[in-house]
Design a protein around this motif. Structure first.
Motif, mmCIF file in Angstrom:
data_model
loop_
_atom_site.group_PDB
_atom_site.id
_atom_site.type_symbol
_atom_site.label_atom_id
_atom_site.label_comp_id
_atom_site.label_asym_id
_atom_site.label_seq_id
_atom_site.Cartn_x
_atom_site.Cartn_y
_atom_site.Cartn_z
ATOM 1 N N LEU A 138 15.253 -1.365 32.569
ATOM 2 C CA LEU A 138 15.284 -0.774 31.326
ATOM 3 C C LEU A 138 14.713 -1.969 30.131
ATOM 4 O O LEU A 138 14.153 -1.362 29.109
ATOM 5 C CB LEU A 138 16.697 -0.475 30.964
ATOM 6 C CG LEU A 138 16.801 0.262 29.531
ATOM 7 C CD1 LEU A 138 15.993 1.639 29.690
ATOM 8 C CD2 LEU A 138 18.246 0.835 29.372
ATOM 9 N N MET A 139 15.492 -3.127 30.154
ATOM 10 C CA MET A 139 14.761 -4.053 29.503
ATOM 11 C C MET A 139 13.393 -4.500 29.305
ATOM 12 O O MET A 139 12.534 -4.462 28.281
ATOM 13 C CB MET A 139 15.565 -5.402 29.297
ATOM 14 C CG MET A 139 17.078 -5.461 28.966
ATOM 15 S SD MET A 139 18.106 -6.866 28.712
ATOM 16 C CE MET A 139 17.430 -7.703 30.439
ATOM 17 N N ILE A 140 12.603 -4.244 30.612
ATOM 18 C CA ILE A 140 11.382 -4.688 30.839
ATOM 19 C C ILE A 140 10.509 -3.430 30.089
ATOM 20 O O ILE A 140 9.562 -3.515 29.480
ATOM 21 C CB ILE A 140 11.028 -4.989 32.155
ATOM 22 C CG1 ILE A 140 11.604 -6.394 32.658
ATOM 23 C CG2 ILE A 140 9.507 -4.776 32.435
ATOM 24 C CD1 ILE A 140 11.380 -6.583 34.249
ATOM 25 N N TRP A 141 10.992 -2.398 30.514
ATOM 26 C CA TRP A 141 10.015 -1.204 30.108
ATOM 27 C C TRP A 141 10.150 -0.874 28.605
ATOM 28 O O TRP A 141 9.357 -0.639 27.996
ATOM 29 C CB TRP A 141 10.484 0.041 30.882
ATOM 30 C CG TRP A 141 9.712 0.155 32.110
ATOM 31 C CD1 TRP A 141 10.460 0.318 33.453
ATOM 32 C CD2 TRP A 141 8.571 0.205 32.782
ATOM 33 N NE1 TRP A 141 9.885 0.300 34.629
ATOM 34 C CE2 TRP A 141 8.582 0.319 33.994
ATOM 35 C CE3 TRP A 141 7.161 0.246 31.906
ATOM 36 C CZ2 TRP A 141 7.192 0.277 34.803
ATOM 37 C CZ3 TRP A 141 6.110 0.166 32.499
ATOM 38 C CH2 TRP A 141 6.431 0.355 34.022
ATOM 39 N N GLY A 142 11.655 -1.037 27.890
ATOM 40 C CA GLY A 142 11.813 -0.863 26.796
ATOM 41 C C GLY A 142 10.915 -2.110 25.804
ATOM 42 O O GLY A 142 10.556 -1.868 24.778
ATOM 43 N N THR A 143 10.944 -3.316 26.216
ATOM 44 C CA THR A 143 10.219 -4.307 25.504
ATOM 45 C C THR A 143 8.835 -3.960 25.452
ATOM 46 O O THR A 143 8.254 -4.157 24.569
ATOM 47 C CB THR A 143 10.488 -5.712 26.316
ATOM 48 O OG1 THR A 143 11.755 -5.866 26.155
ATOM 49 C CG2 THR A 143 9.837 -6.811 25.337
ATOM 50 N N ALA A 144 8.183 -3.553 26.743
ATOM 51 C CA ALA A 144 6.958 -3.059 26.766
ATOM 52 C C ALA A 144 6.531 -1.894 25.710
ATOM 53 O O ALA A 144 5.502 -1.949 24.980
ATOM 54 C CB ALA A 144 6.828 -2.720 28.172
ATOM 55 N N TRP A 145 7.420 -1.006 25.782
ATOM 56 C CA TRP A 145 7.243 0.085 24.833
ATOM 57 C C TRP A 145 7.465 -0.185 23.380
ATOM 58 O O TRP A 145 6.464 0.088 22.489
ATOM 59 C CB TRP A 145 8.322 1.269 25.229
ATOM 60 C CG TRP A 145 8.202 2.348 23.964
ATOM 61 C CD1 TRP A 145 7.570 3.277 23.714
ATOM 62 C CD2 TRP A 145 9.064 2.233 22.889
ATOM 63 N NE1 TRP A 145 7.650 3.897 22.737
ATOM 64 C CE2 TRP A 145 8.737 3.629 22.067
ATOM 65 C CE3 TRP A 145 10.119 1.536 22.366
ATOM 66 C CZ2 TRP A 145 9.370 3.793 20.917
ATOM 67 C CZ3 TRP A 145 10.667 1.790 21.120
ATOM 68 C CH2 TRP A 145 10.363 3.007 20.286
ATOM 69 N N LEU A 146 8.754 -1.261 23.015
ATOM 70 C CA LEU A 146 8.395 -1.490 21.711
ATOM 71 C C LEU A 146 7.339 -2.405 21.183
ATOM 72 O O LEU A 146 6.836 -2.172 20.102
ATOM 73 C CB LEU A 146 9.813 -2.469 21.730
ATOM 74 C CG LEU A 146 10.197 -2.883 20.095
ATOM 75 C CD1 LEU A 146 10.415 -1.749 19.297
ATOM 76 C CD2 LEU A 146 11.356 -3.758 20.131
ATOM 77 N N LEU A 147 6.496 -3.182 22.024
ATOM 78 C CA LEU A 147 5.471 -3.894 21.778
ATOM 79 C C LEU A 147 4.275 -3.259 21.435
ATOM 80 O O LEU A 147 3.679 -3.337 20.640
ATOM 81 C CB LEU A 147 5.215 -5.216 22.860
ATOM 82 C CG LEU A 147 6.266 -6.308 23.044
ATOM 83 C CD1 LEU A 147 5.939 -6.978 24.227
ATOM 84 C CD2 LEU A 147 6.237 -7.151 21.651
ATOM 85 N N ALA A 148 4.251 -2.135 22.268
ATOM 86 C CA ALA A 148 3.077 -1.175 22.077
ATOM 87 C C ALA A 148 3.042 -0.521 20.988
ATOM 88 O O ALA A 148 2.418 -0.234 20.341
ATOM 89 C CB ALA A 148 2.638 -0.096 23.359
ATOM 90 N N TRP A 149 4.375 0.030 20.653
ATOM 91 C CA TRP A 149 4.916 0.823 19.421
ATOM 92 C C TRP A 149 4.443 0.042 18.152
ATOM 93 O O TRP A 149 3.854 0.551 17.201
ATOM 94 C CB TRP A 149 6.240 1.223 19.488
ATOM 95 C CG TRP A 149 6.256 2.279 18.586
ATOM 96 C CD1 TRP A 149 6.144 3.802 18.278
ATOM 97 C CD2 TRP A 149 6.870 2.316 17.213
ATOM 98 N NE1 TRP A 149 6.395 4.393 17.131
ATOM 99 C CE2 TRP A 149 6.879 3.259 16.295
ATOM 100 C CE3 TRP A 149 7.348 1.026 16.272
ATOM 101 C CZ2 TRP A 149 7.372 3.593 15.042
ATOM 102 C CZ3 TRP A 149 7.757 1.127 15.031
ATOM 103 C CH2 TRP A 149 7.944 2.294 14.497
#
Length: 96
Positions: free
Chosen positions: A8-19
């Motif tokens: 969740l932290m990995i995917w959430g961080t990737a999403w936040l960086l892309a956003w």
């Protein structure tokens, strides 16, 4: 649960960086073109990064389903999907 938390932290961080990258790219990219299409490259860059963020929101949602109902991580897993849905609704509303 620790494995799910890590993902969740990995995917959430990737999403936040892309956003966040989409917003930053919109500000940083210089507008090109002449006349009516001037600055369209900024919009396409923004929408491209938002598309990546929308694709990353699906794994965030899927991983957040490992927590019990009404828990904070499960509710936070809906934020990326909600952001993508709101952007899509805004675009469709503008077109229509």
């Amino acid at each position: 649960m620790d494995k799910a938390r890590l993902w969740l932290m990995i995917w959430g961080t990737a999403w936040l960086l892309a956003w966040a990258g989409s917003v930053l790219a919109f500000w940083v990219v210089e507008p090109t073109g002449d006349g009516f299409v001037r600055g369209l490259n900024r919009v396409t860059t923004f929408l491209g990064w938002q598309g990546i963020a929308a694709m990353l929101s699906i794994p965030v949602y899927r991983v957040s389903r490992h927590w019990p109902a009404r828990s904070t991580p499960r509710r936070l897993g809906l934020v990326p999907i909600a952001c993508a849905s709101l952007l899509l609704a805004a675009i469709l509303t503008t077109i229509l």
